[in-house]
Design a protein around this motif. Sequence first.
Motif, PDB file in Angstrom:
ATOM      1  N   VAL A   1      -0.868   6.535   1.001  1.00 54.10           N
ATOM      2  CA  VAL A   1      -1.801   5.365   1.498  1.00 54.10           C
ATOM      3  C   VAL A   1      -1.256   4.436   2.844  1.00 54.10           C
ATOM      4  O   VAL A   1      -1.602   3.883   4.002  1.00 54.10           O
ATOM      5  N   TYR A   2      -0.312   3.679   2.220  1.00 50.54           N
ATOM      6  CA  TYR A   2       0.019   2.604   3.389  1.00 50.54           C
ATOM      7  C   TYR A   2       0.676   3.545   4.632  1.00 50.54           C
ATOM      8  O   TYR A   2       0.353   2.728   5.188  1.00 50.54           O
TER       9      TYR A   2
ATOM     10  N   HIS B   1      -7.787   8.104   0.573  1.00 48.73           N
ATOM     11  CA  HIS B   1      -8.592   6.643   0.847  1.00 48.73           C
ATOM     12  C   HIS B   1     -10.033   7.416   1.663  1.00 48.73           C
ATOM     13  O   HIS B   1      -9.860   7.703   2.567  1.00 48.73           O
TER      14      HIS B   1
ATOM     15  N   TYR C   1      -1.407   4.360   6.819  1.00 49.62           N
ATOM     16  CA  TYR C   1      -2.032   3.240   7.556  1.00 49.62           C
ATOM     17  C   TYR C   1      -1.689   3.067   8.464  1.00 49.62           C
ATOM     18  O   TYR C   1      -1.730   2.725  10.117  1.00 49.62           O
TER      19      TYR C   1
ATOM     20  N   ARG D   1      -7.952  -4.369   5.721  1.00 52.61           N
ATOM     21  CA  ARG D   1      -6.396  -3.845   5.600  1.00 52.61           C
ATOM     22  C   ARG D   1      -6.021  -3.555   4.623  1.00 52.61           C
ATOM     23  O   ARG D   1      -5.963  -3.806   3.817  1.00 52.61           O
ATOM     24  N   ILE D   2      -5.277  -2.459   5.032  1.00 48.52           N
ATOM     25  CA  ILE D   2      -4.534  -2.230   3.743  1.00 48.52           C
ATOM     26  C   ILE D   2      -3.275  -2.486   3.204  1.00 48.52           C
ATOM     27  O   ILE D   2      -2.403  -2.758   4.223  1.00 48.52           O
ATOM     28  N   ARG D   3      -2.905  -3.145   2.275  1.00 48.53           N
ATOM     29  CA  ARG D   3      -1.548  -4.265   1.820  1.00 48.53           C
ATOM     30  C   ARG D   3      -0.843  -2.768   1.627  1.00 48.53           C
ATOM     31  O   ARG D   3      -1.384  -2.110   0.471  1.00 48.53           O
TER      32      ARG D   3
END
Length: 563
Positions: free
Chosen positions: A165-166, A273, A169, A313-315
């Motif tokens: 996912v990150y 996501h 992104y 925000r995706i960390r």
Amino acid sequence: MAERSTAAVDVADNSGDEPLTAKADQSTADGVAKNRERDTEDVEAQGSGGTESPGKASPPELHSGHKLARRYRLEECVTRLDGFSSWRAVDEKLRRAVGVHILPADHARARSVLAAARSSALLGDPRFVQVLDAVEENDLVYVVHEWLPDATELTALLAPGPLEVYDAYQMVTQVASAMAAAHREGLAHLRLNPNAVLRTSSGQWRIRGLAVNAALRGVSSETPQRTDTEAIGALLYAALTQRWPYESDAYGLAGLPKGVGLIAPDQVRAGVHRGLSELSMRALANDGATASRHEAPCTTPEELVKAIGEMPRIRPPEPSYTAPPEYQRTTYQQGTYGRPAPRPGITQPVPTPPPPLQSRTGRALKWAVSALLIAALGLGSWQLADALMDRDGKSDDTNQTQTTDGGDKSPTKAASTPITIAKGYDFDPFGDGSEKPADISKAYDSDPSSYWQTDFYKGADFGNLKPGLGIILDLGKVQDIGKVTVSFVGDTSVELRAASSDTGARPTDFDSYAKVAQGSGTSVTLKPDEALKSRYLLIWLTKLPLTDQGTYRGRVADIKITS
């Protein structure tokens, strides 16, 4: 054309084109109007026998070892198609690998390729694979670009499965912001696909073939912003699902089932996501034909960047922690030392060693040795105590002048006190003389959420344009400087420099500030090696951190000075 610094991309296809195999690609001329129609295929044949469009000029007869401009030595042909060829080559002058597109000067698209290459080179954005040279010479037109051996195509990254996912992104964030910057300068890509997007070993995403790939194939669009936006949506869709969002297979990815139409990524694959799934649909279905569950479509890269900014925000994932192996207890067992205890349920007979035989002579020798050791220890202890008492007596004589009523013989060190910064000035003596002067006070306003920042640069060392820049701090008067603590956004290298204590007005030349300390990190404490008195201090940045946008920029969040 000026040379640019080489960053780094994948050996599999650094030409900016597909490899020498049949591959599918999305039609860009009518891609938005017809929305999600089948991709057309570019047939690329090996060697000089490749299939070419009728009426096109034949590709130049070139071979490995041929040199262009007595500088670029051709090594390997990676694409031969439609009257042009693409090569991996070596720039013998700078001793580095480069990519070269070559076509005859009388080719129908030669002029447009030259114009596209020169426009792309003028952009100078480090998020794109840079055009290094564009030349017409000896009946040939050739475009030289970076060859980035430490990066990997998105096509290869998706071969084992969808991106995390990150990573997805980061990919859509960096690609969308890069394309938004290109469109602000009037440049479009029009062939943005998984072969054109690469990730370097440092995690930065790069785009190759800006304007040039479309010019080489004669691709155009009446709605270039919508075309590129839909292409970004397709990239994100593929990154989330490992599927191409059209019915036809392309780029090593399976297409969607026939007759189903465009369905959201979170309906194609479990665990996708939700926010990124919605984002890809807003970019893909950007002609207004969206389902009621989706928000307004994004028709330009700028709108896509804004939509990304509005998402939570995706960390990055937390680093995994591997527990240390369980401690293996040792035990005394049946007269043995250091033997591990047997595991439960396991019995193992251990033979008992026979008792040792001791003679009278052996026992006497043992007692004699013991007595000698005791005597030696006693003598050593007495000598040590005598030496300590003698030293204490001398210390009393030496420190008599420092003794207080409390009997404390050590001097008391004064507590450090904060020093107020009267004023700050941006300092750029090797550049244009000014860098964000209106925000200087944010660097010492005791608010870590605000900061002063530099302009962006193409490299950590200020793009090799200058040795550094910084902030001059006026303390109001000459003061004793104990330490300076500087907080940054990102890992930054910094030097503390100080003007002489007898300086009157604020110095404006770099040599007037002597270096007294240096360090690097996100929070750096700079402590001079010797006592320092000064009114004017210089916080001098020497190396900048990489930002999420793929550029380098320094940000000073807070400065504290104590005596």
